[in-house]
Write a protein that holds these residues in place. Structure first.
Motif, PDB file in Angstrom:
ATOM      1  N   ALA A   1       0.838  -1.213   0.000  1.00 53.08           N
ATOM      2  CA  ALA A   1       0.000   0.000   0.000  1.00 53.08           C
ATOM      3  C   ALA A   1       0.867   1.255   0.000  1.00 53.08           C
ATOM      4  CB  ALA A   1      -0.930  -0.003   1.205  1.00 53.08           C
ATOM      5  N   GLY A   2       1.937   1.258   0.781  1.00 50.12           N
ATOM      6  CA  GLY A   2       2.835   2.409   0.822  1.00 50.12           C
ATOM      7  C   GLY A   2       3.501   2.678  -0.506  1.00 50.12           C
ATOM      8  N   ARG A   3       3.932   1.602  -1.172  1.00 49.96           N
ATOM      9  CA  ARG A   3       4.541   1.757  -2.498  1.00 49.96           C
ATOM     10  C   ARG A   3       3.519   2.285  -3.506  1.00 49.96           C
ATOM     11  NH1 ARG A   3       8.040  -3.792  -3.280  1.00 49.96           N
ATOM     12  NH2 ARG A   3       9.940  -3.087  -2.247  1.00 49.96           N
ATOM     13  N   THR A   4       2.306   1.719  -3.468  1.00 45.63           N
ATOM     14  CA  THR A   4       1.250   2.122  -4.397  1.00 45.63           C
ATOM     15  C   THR A   4       0.895   3.593  -4.209  1.00 45.63           C
ATOM     16  OG1 THR A   4       0.367  -0.121  -4.418  1.00 45.63           O
ATOM     17  CG2 THR A   4      -1.116   1.629  -5.145  1.00 45.63           C
ATOM     18  N   ASP A   5       0.790   4.012  -2.954  1.00 47.61           N
ATOM     19  CA  ASP A   5       0.433   5.399  -2.639  1.00 47.61           C
ATOM     20  C   ASP A   5       1.632   6.346  -2.687  1.00 47.61           C
ATOM     21  OD1 ASP A   5      -2.133   4.474  -2.244  1.00 47.61           O
ATOM     22  OD2 ASP A   5      -1.949   4.393  -0.054  1.00 47.61           O
ATOM     23  N   HIS A   6       2.825   5.810  -2.835  1.00 46.78           N
ATOM     24  CA  HIS A   6       4.068   6.592  -2.873  1.00 46.78           C
ATOM     25  C   HIS A   6       4.244   7.446  -1.612  1.00 46.78           C
ATOM     26  CE1 HIS A   6       4.658   5.348  -6.997  1.00 46.78           C
ATOM     27  NE2 HIS A   6       3.427   5.734  -7.265  1.00 46.78           N
ATOM     28  N   ASN A   7       3.849   6.891  -0.464  1.00 46.14           N
ATOM     29  CA  ASN A   7       4.011   7.678   0.774  1.00 46.14           C
ATOM     30  C   ASN A   7       4.648   6.893   1.924  1.00 46.14           C
ATOM     31  OD1 ASN A   7       1.942   6.032   1.591  1.00 46.14           O
ATOM     32  ND2 ASN A   7       0.601   7.680   2.273  1.00 46.14           N
ATOM     33  N   ASN A   8       4.947   5.610   1.712  1.00 43.42           N
ATOM     34  CA  ASN A   8       5.653   4.792   2.700  1.00 43.42           C
ATOM     35  C   ASN A   8       6.651   3.916   1.961  1.00 43.42           C
ATOM     36  OD1 ASN A   8       4.761   4.776   5.642  1.00 43.42           O
ATOM     37  ND2 ASN A   8       2.781   4.820   4.595  1.00 43.42           N
ATOM     38  N   PHE A   9       7.889   3.922   2.423  1.00 46.07           N
ATOM     39  CA  PHE A   9       8.935   3.140   1.760  1.00 46.07           C
ATOM     40  C   PHE A   9       9.721   2.370   2.813  1.00 46.07           C
ATOM     41  CE2 PHE A   9       7.921   6.829  -0.776  1.00 46.07           C
ATOM     42  CZ  PHE A   9       7.666   6.255  -2.020  1.00 46.07           C
ATOM     43  N   THR A  10       9.918   1.084   2.545  1.00 46.63           N
ATOM     44  CA  THR A  10      10.606   0.218   3.493  1.00 46.63           C
ATOM     45  C   THR A  10      11.917  -0.267   2.887  1.00 46.63           C
ATOM     46  OG1 THR A  10       8.491  -0.474   4.415  1.00 46.63           O
ATOM     47  CG2 THR A  10      10.391  -1.860   4.916  1.00 46.63           C
ATOM     48  N   TYR A  11      12.945  -0.278   3.717  1.00 47.15           N
ATOM     49  CA  TYR A  11      14.281  -0.713   3.310  1.00 47.15           C
ATOM     50  C   TYR A  11      14.797  -1.738   4.313  1.00 47.15           C
ATOM     51  CZ  TYR A  11      14.409   3.181   0.056  1.00 47.15           C
ATOM     52  OH  TYR A  11      14.121   4.036  -0.979  1.00 47.15           O
ATOM     53  N   PHE A  12      15.674  -2.594   3.842  1.00 46.76           N
ATOM     54  CA  PHE A  12      16.407  -3.475   4.737  1.00 46.76           C
ATOM     55  C   PHE A  12      17.707  -2.785   5.116  1.00 46.76           C
ATOM     56  CE2 PHE A  12      14.214  -7.176   2.525  1.00 46.76           C
ATOM     57  CZ  PHE A  12      13.436  -7.513   3.628  1.00 46.76           C
ATOM     58  N   ILE A  13      18.086  -2.937   6.383  1.00 48.19           N
ATOM     59  CA  ILE A  13      19.378  -2.464   6.872  1.00 48.19           C
ATOM     60  C   ILE A  13      20.320  -3.660   6.794  1.00 48.19           C
ATOM     61  CG2 ILE A  13      20.646  -1.515   8.832  1.00 48.19           C
ATOM     62  CD1 ILE A  13      17.839  -0.470   9.847  1.00 48.19           C
ATOM     63  N   VAL A  14      21.408  -3.518   6.046  1.00 46.59           N
ATOM     64  CA  VAL A  14      22.315  -4.632   5.782  1.00 46.59           C
ATOM     65  C   VAL A  14      23.689  -4.327   6.384  1.00 46.59           C
ATOM     66  CG1 VAL A  14      23.381  -6.053   3.970  1.00 46.59           C
ATOM     67  CG2 VAL A  14      21.066  -5.115   3.635  1.00 46.59           C
ATOM     68  N   HIS A  15      24.233  -5.306   7.098  1.00 49.07           N
ATOM     69  CA  HIS A  15      25.599  -5.197   7.609  1.00 49.07           C
ATOM     70  C   HIS A  15      26.526  -5.457   6.426  1.00 49.07           C
ATOM     71  CE1 HIS A  15      29.266  -6.520   9.782  1.00 49.07           C
ATOM     72  NE2 HIS A  15      28.912  -5.477  10.543  1.00 49.07           N
ATOM     73  N   SER A  16      27.328  -4.490   6.065  1.00 47.07           N
ATOM     74  CA  SER A  16      28.100  -4.555   4.822  1.00 47.07           C
ATOM     75  C   SER A  16      29.138  -5.662   4.804  1.00 47.07           C
ATOM     76  CB  SER A  16      28.765  -3.203   4.549  1.00 47.07           C
ATOM     77  OG  SER A  16      27.772  -2.221   4.350  1.00 47.07           O
ATOM     78  N   GLU A  17      29.796  -5.915   5.909  1.00 44.34           N
ATOM     79  CA  GLU A  17      30.854  -6.934   5.934  1.00 44.34           C
ATOM     80  C   GLU A  17      30.280  -8.347   5.773  1.00 44.34           C
ATOM     81  OE1 GLU A  17      34.077  -8.585   9.103  1.00 44.34           O
ATOM     82  OE2 GLU A  17      33.949  -6.404   8.891  1.00 44.34           O
ATOM     83  N   SER A  18      29.218  -8.651   6.504  1.00 44.82           N
ATOM     84  CA  SER A  18      28.641 -10.001   6.458  1.00 44.82           C
ATOM     85  C   SER A  18      27.541 -10.142   5.410  1.00 44.82           C
ATOM     86  CB  SER A  18      28.062 -10.357   7.824  1.00 44.82           C
ATOM     87  OG  SER A  18      26.944  -9.531   8.107  1.00 44.82           O
ATOM     88  N   ASN A  19      27.004  -9.021   4.945  1.00 41.61           N
ATOM     89  CA  ASN A  19      25.869  -8.967   4.030  1.00 41.61           C
ATOM     90  C   ASN A  19      24.586  -9.530   4.650  1.00 41.61           C
ATOM     91  OD1 ASN A  19      25.355  -7.720   1.561  1.00 41.61           O
ATOM     92  ND2 ASN A  19      25.064  -9.686   0.552  1.00 41.61           N
TER      93      ASN A  19
END
Length: 192
Positions: free
Chosen positions: A53-71
């Motif tokens: 719903a957030g993507r469709t409405d362009h008002n909520n965006f979710t990201y994953f937080i990734v540890h760069s060394e271990s991925n």
């Protein structure tokens, strides 16, 4: 645009990467103690529906937080809801995996700030947390947010009134240093 720091980077939410370990964060009572105001359990279906719903409405965006060394995916970051007229948004960081070093939450929040200001041109980030959630208050203020105010007795926590601490982060593209300095809630800083 890639958003990375010394130990972390952000990737857009991808349902194919959503595994049982990540879903378990949303069932962990210690992590969810302060995460949702509604106290409604966050199931896979609830999570995916909200993200879609957030993507469709362009008002909520979710990201994953990734540890760069271990991925390893160690958390999530949600930007939204975005008020497009006022260019404001909430920013919520959840670190689901511990053991990746001190200050990882603050580092993730700083990445979220960059994402909000640089990619989405957010003018001001805002949020609120339980007064007893000292870890979050410290993580956000160490990331450059300020305490703007207090809503007294806003939450009912274990049948007791609890204050909501209001925090904000100002995009220097839109605010002067004096405006930001004057936004600080003096009583909070004087008492602590």
């Amino acid at each position: 645009m890639k958003f990375s720091s010394e130990r972390l980077h952000l990737i857009e939410f991808d349902e194919e990467l959503l595994n049982n370990e990540i879903l378990s964060w949303f069932q962990n009572p210690d992590l969810m103690k302060y995460y949702t105001n509604s106290k409604v359990p966050i199931t896979k279906e609830v999570l995916l529906n909200a993200i879609t719903a957030g993507r469709t409405d362009h008002n909520n965006f979710t990201y994953f937080i990734v540890h760069s060394e271990s991925n390893d995916i160690i958390g999530t970051l949600k930007l939204g809801p975005i008020n497009k007229h006022h260019k404001t948004s909430d920013l919520v960081a959840l670190i689901g995996e511990t053991g990746y070093g001190k200050g990882i939450g603050t580092e993730a929040i700083k990445l979220g700030i960059r994402l909000a200001f640089e990619k989405y041109d957010i003018r001001k980030l805002l949020g609120g947390m339980y007064a007893s959630n000292i870890g979050s208050i410290k993580a956000y203020t160490r990331a450059g947010w300020i305490v703007e105010g207090v809503l007294h007795g806003h939450y009912l926590n274990n049948n007791k009134n609890e204050d909501r601490i209001l925090v904000g982060c100002f995009n220097p593209k839109y605010f002067t240093d004096i405006e930001i300095k004057n936004a600080k809630y003096k009583k909070w800083y004087d008492e602590n």
